[in-house]
Write an enzyme that holds these catalytic residues in place. Structure first.
Site, short mmCIF file in Angstrom:
data_model
loop_
_atom_site.label_atom_id
_atom_site.label_comp_id
_atom_site.label_asym_id
_atom_site.label_seq_id
_atom_site.Cartn_x
_atom_site.Cartn_y
_atom_site.Cartn_z
N TRP A 119 30.71 40.00 3.54
CA TRP A 119 31.90 40.88 3.56
C TRP A 119 31.48 42.35 3.53
CZ3 TRP A 119 33.87 44.67 0.38
CH2 TRP A 119 35.18 45.05 0.59
N HIS A 120 30.39 42.62 2.78
CA HIS A 120 29.96 44.01 2.63
C HIS A 120 29.35 44.58 3.90
CE1 HIS A 120 30.52 43.27 -1.67
NE2 HIS A 120 30.61 44.58 -1.78
N GLY A 121 28.84 43.75 4.75
CA GLY A 121 28.27 44.27 5.99
C GLY A 121 27.63 43.18 6.82
#
Lengths: 494, 440
Positions: free
Chosen positions: A325-327
């Site tokens: 989700w963060h990258g």
């Protein structure tokens, strides 16, 4: 339009002024227009995406509510998930997926797919997608009634204070407030002053601490191969500071601006680096996201009420997804995976630690014991940050290798640490600002009061001086404005 | 409720006060381009008869003191270094808001420079002295067309990071120099650099100006006509090239179109008496000697061809008397620094204006002579001597001699160590509270 930009400083007072004077009934329309304007200031085209996400989740929720069979409800929720996550996947993960596929194809000797996605990631897409999905799931679970007014719902998805970087609000909290927007007591002195203090504190964290720490971090990580252990450790510790202040500041400003408008947003950071375990860290770090994953992924997977191996698998899945989700990069997945492993490790060794403490009669309530655990937790979290910050997994591995092998203690005395983008004055400013932040975090930790509550409960003189002090600190020591080289700016003829 | 309102008012007052102090301390205070505009606003309304505009060319070349002392002309040098004409246009506009000059003089040197190539960051400061107004906003927008324009409009984003370079000047009014209080924009250039006198006798024809320069030159002319204020275009003398002259010829053509006088003083070297070995600081700027010659010549033109009144002796123009005296003193300071013969320097030092400390190491025992602190004081190195004297609001002179420990001369923490063999001299300007010269 960033919170610390002049544009926002013009935008917000105008929004506020009109919000205060227009009739109650159309307030939400005004906030919706403002939110879309705010979002479109990045790229007008991406307003279409947020609109699609809004319309899809709005109608899905209505249909889910009116559907007569659970099967049908499930189908509609899955449809909403597929559409929304499909958009998210296309914009955020498509290139990563192709690159990964090519890597696998390369290993097995099959020719790779030649396709380059030339897409700019729409700002905040991960945040509003998750918020909208949370709403659909809540309606599916029967925890919330579907909103009939599409404009009010659109405001829930696009509410500008938390639109681009959270907190990812729960539908029950924010949707409830938007539904009753007419009842919100606007121009509430306490709320406005409290919100203003939060905004100011958020700007302090961002402009004085995060952006200053970033200078050193960027320099060292940008050319990590020319540095030794000490510089890399310093940069990694400062990255922990930077990412906390950067992220927490955005949430703090979001909560502050929302509060000035009369809305209460959820807390997103609660002194995370004072956590005594990684599990505790995740109760304090990006709370809105970790609870989102807990409620909509971890628990549906079975949570901890299952076999141990399944419990550990659930943790790993949750954290790997959180990393993703963060990258869209393996570095984030490894970062998430590390946090999953930390938690499994803690879980496995928890009984052992307790037995050891009891056998050795260690008083676990003393400060030194807690401090020891805080330091160990911080070290573990900070180690994982290396993957989060490094450009690639191989870079991260080389950085770790260097940290453990190139011990150059002499840089502690030869002044070369002042040559990492921050000179002595800048380092002193950073240290003073960090001490201030540690103090406020400690107050929060020990008394459970936020900075706004603490400052506003003091005497008038203290309040005024504290607010003016923070404001002037930002004005003077904030990192902003053109990077002026005075010699280039000022032309001395003679 | 009442208590809350009072509290809010006190808070706002404290807040504004803090902000004002911050801006006062941190803002750029350079005389050139900032101080000149700020001082211009302080001039009594409708008191300035001639206003000069342009670049460092103009503020180095036109001496307001000579114009005052020799012709009684109340003039002001409203210039900024490397100021392009689109800056000058707004300066002219601003100048006409509080004054009704008898003549505007615009230096055209900047037409040979393409402001866009110089880079606006170098001349944006010329807008910093302007009072906040729509015109100021337009002036900034004319300089900059980049995204971060708000930083230049607000100004403080460009100077807030000066915290590690602040000096005494930033904290004191008029930068701690009395000289700047009545200053009228003339900036003394004390550099002496021989230059080549180019031959441009075959200078025929003209060439195009940079479009933006021409556009704003025409705008300036039209603005002066609209305000019904006489305008003169000039080029001050310098080591001009043939290429530059072609551009000035074009300026001449434009000026004729509008029937505006234009004087290229590069044709008047001999009439001015300009000595290229002694009168320039570099190829483009007159030093104070060249400036004196040029201003005397120019003053005659101003007196003969324009009806500029002589305000000498007028009580309302006392500020000009102070400016003239200060300028004379400043030039005298330059001359002191330049003069090698100490006997000549001694003649220049009026004890009312200067404190001078002579340390003669050629005698046995060495002797010290202090002048400018009442009656002259002298002692030798075999004498116990101690003098601690405030010689300015923030300056303390300490001279201590002990036959065993030796001689010490300090102004505040600054130590001045005399030469072991010759004569050392420290000259301190009482008016400006600064050390003019220390020679060993």
């Amino acid at each position: 339009m960033l919170f610390n930009s002049v544009n926002f400083m013009i935008f917000f007072p105008i929004v506020l002024l009109i919000y205060f004077v227009i009739p109650k009934k159309i307030r939400y329309i005004w906030l919706l227009i403002s939110s879309y304007y705010f979002y479109m200031s990045w790229n007008p085209k991406y307003a279409i995406l947020i609109a699609i996400s809004t319309v899809v989740t709005y109608f899905c929720a209505l249909l889910v509510e009116s559907a007569d069979t659970r099967m049908r409800k499930k189908f509609l929720v899955i449809l909403s998930l597929v559409i929304n996550l499909g958009i998210l996947f296309f914009f955020k993960y498509a290139q990563f997926a192709i690159d990964t596929l090519n890597m696998i194809l390369g290993i097995i000797g099959v020719s790779s797919i030649n396709h380059e996605f030339d897409i700019i990631l729409p700002v905040g897409i991960s945040f509003y997608t998750f918020q909208a999905l949370g709403y659909t799931i809540d309606v599916f679970r029967g925890e919330l009634k579907a909103e009939r007014n599409i404009f009010k719902y659109a405001l829930f998805v696009s509410f500008f204070p938390q639109l681009v970087a959270g907190p990812i609000e729960r539908s029950k909290n924010l949707m409830g407030q938007i539904r009753n927007i007419e009842k919100i007591n606007i121009f509430n002195y306490e709320k406005i002053t409290s919100g203003a203090v939060l905004v100011l504190w958020g700007l302090f964290q961002k402009m004085v601490i995060a952006d200053r720490a970033a200078i050193l971090v960027d320099k060292v990580y940008g050319e990590y191969w020319i540095y030794g252990s000490i510089e890399l450790i310093l940069a990694t510790v400062l990255f922990a500071v930077q990412i906390y202040c950067d992220f927490a500041s955005y949430s703090t400003i979001a909560i502050g601006t929302a509060r000035i408008l009369g809305f209460d947003l959820m807390e997103n950071f609660n002194t995370p680096y004072l956590a005594v375990s990684v599990k505790d860290f995740w109760r304090r770090w990006h709370i809105s996201l970790s609870t989102w994953f807990r409620d909509y992924l971890y628990i549906p997977l079975g949570g901890s009420r299952c076999a141990k191996w399944r419990h550990y698998l659930n943790i790993m899945i949750t954290f790997l997804v959180s990393g993703l989700w963060h990258g869209a990069n393996w570095t984030y997945i490894i970062w998430g995976g590390l946090h999953g492993l930390y938690q499994i490790f803690e879980s496995v060794f928890e009984p052992l630690r307790r037995r050891g403490n009891a056998r050795n009669k260690i008083d676990t309530n003393v400060f030194s014991y807690k401090l020891g655990r805080m330091i160990i937790t911080f070290a573990a979290v900070d180690f994982a940050w290396i993957f989060f910050r490094a450009k690639s997994v191989s870079d991260a591995v080389k950085i770790i290798q260097t940290i453990f092998t190139k011990w150059n203690f002499w840089v502690l005395s030869d002044q070369s640490l002042y040559d990492l983008g921050l000179n002595m004055t800048e380092i002193h400013i950073l240290v003073v600002a960090l001490l201030l932040m540690v103090l406020t975090d400690y107050i929060k930790y020990s008394r459970n009061v936020n900075i706004d509550t603490f400052v506003l409960s003091q005497t008038a003189w203290f309040r005024w001086c504290a607010i003016i002090f923070i404001f002037m600190f930002i004005m003077i020591y904030g990192i902003y404005g053109p990077n002026f080289d005075a010699t280039a700016f000022i032309y001395f003829q003679f | 409720m009442k208590k809350r309102i009072i509290g809010l008012i006190i808070f706002i007052c404290l807040f504004v006060l803090s902000l004002t102090i911050f801006i006062h301390i941190f803002s750029y205070k350079h005389a050139d381009g900032i101080g000149s505009m700020r001082n211009y606003y302080k001039c009594r309304e409708n008191s300035v008869d001639v206003v000069f505009f342009g670049t460092s060319h103009m503020y180095n070349g036109t001496n307001t003191q000579i114009l005052w002392d020799d012709y009684g002309i109340a003039s002001y040098n409203l210039c900024g270094s490397i100021q392009p004409l689109w800056n000058t246009y707004y300066y002219v506009n601003e100048a006409l808001k509080s004054q009704t000059p008898k003549l505007l003089v615009v230096d055209c040197y900047s037409i040979i420079q393409n402001g866009d190539e110089i880079g606006p960051a170098k001349y944006i400061k010329n807008t910093y002295g302007m009072k906040p107004s729509v015109d100021k906003l337009k002036a900034v927008l004319t300089c900059f067309k980049e995204e971060k324009i708000s930083d230049y409009i607000l100004e403080y984003p460009t100077y807030h990071s000066r915290y590690s370079e602040l000096t005494e000047e930033d904290f004191r009014i008029n930068m701690g120099h009395a000289y700047f209080k009545d200053w009228k924009g003339y900036t003394i250039n004390d550099v002496f650099a021989p230059q080549k006198r180019n031959d441009f006798s075959d200078n025929i024809g003209s060439c195009d100006l940079y479009p933006r320069c021409e556009e704003y030159m025409r705008k300036i002319i039209e603005l002066a006509k609209e305000k019904d204020t006489p305008l003169m275009l000039v080029v001050l003398p310098y080591s001009v090239s043939k290429e530059d002259m072609l551009q000035y010829n074009r300026v001449s053509e434009i000026a004729s179109e509008y029937d505006v006088p234009f004087i290229n003083f590069n044709y008047c070297y001999d009439d001015i008496g300009l000595d290229f070995d002694n009168d320039l600081g570099d190829y483009a700027h007159l030093n104070y000697v060249g400036s004196e010659k040029f201003t005397k010549y120019f003053g005659t033109i101003l007196c003969n061809e324009y009806n500029i009144p002589n305000h000498k002796g007028d009580e309302d123009y006392k500020s000009y008397d102070v400016m003239a005296a200060n300028t004379v003193r400043e030039i005298q300071n330059c001359k002191i620094r330049k003069e090698n013969d100490v006997a000549v320097v001694k003649e220049m030092l009026n004890p009312n204006d200067y404190i001078s400390i002579w340390i003669d190491e050629t005698t046995n025992p060495q002797t010290v002579l202090i002048e400018g602190l009442g009656a002259p004081i002298s002692f030798d190195y075999w004498t116990d001597f101690r003098l601690i004297e405030d010689i300015g609001k923030y300056r303390t002179l300490s001279i201590i001699n002990n036959p065993e420990k030796g001689f010490s001369l300090k102004i505040n923490r600054e130590k001045y160590v005399p030469d072991d063999e010759g004569i050392s001299l420290l000259v301190y300007d009482k008016n400006n509270e600064e050390v003019v010269d220390f020679r060993q």
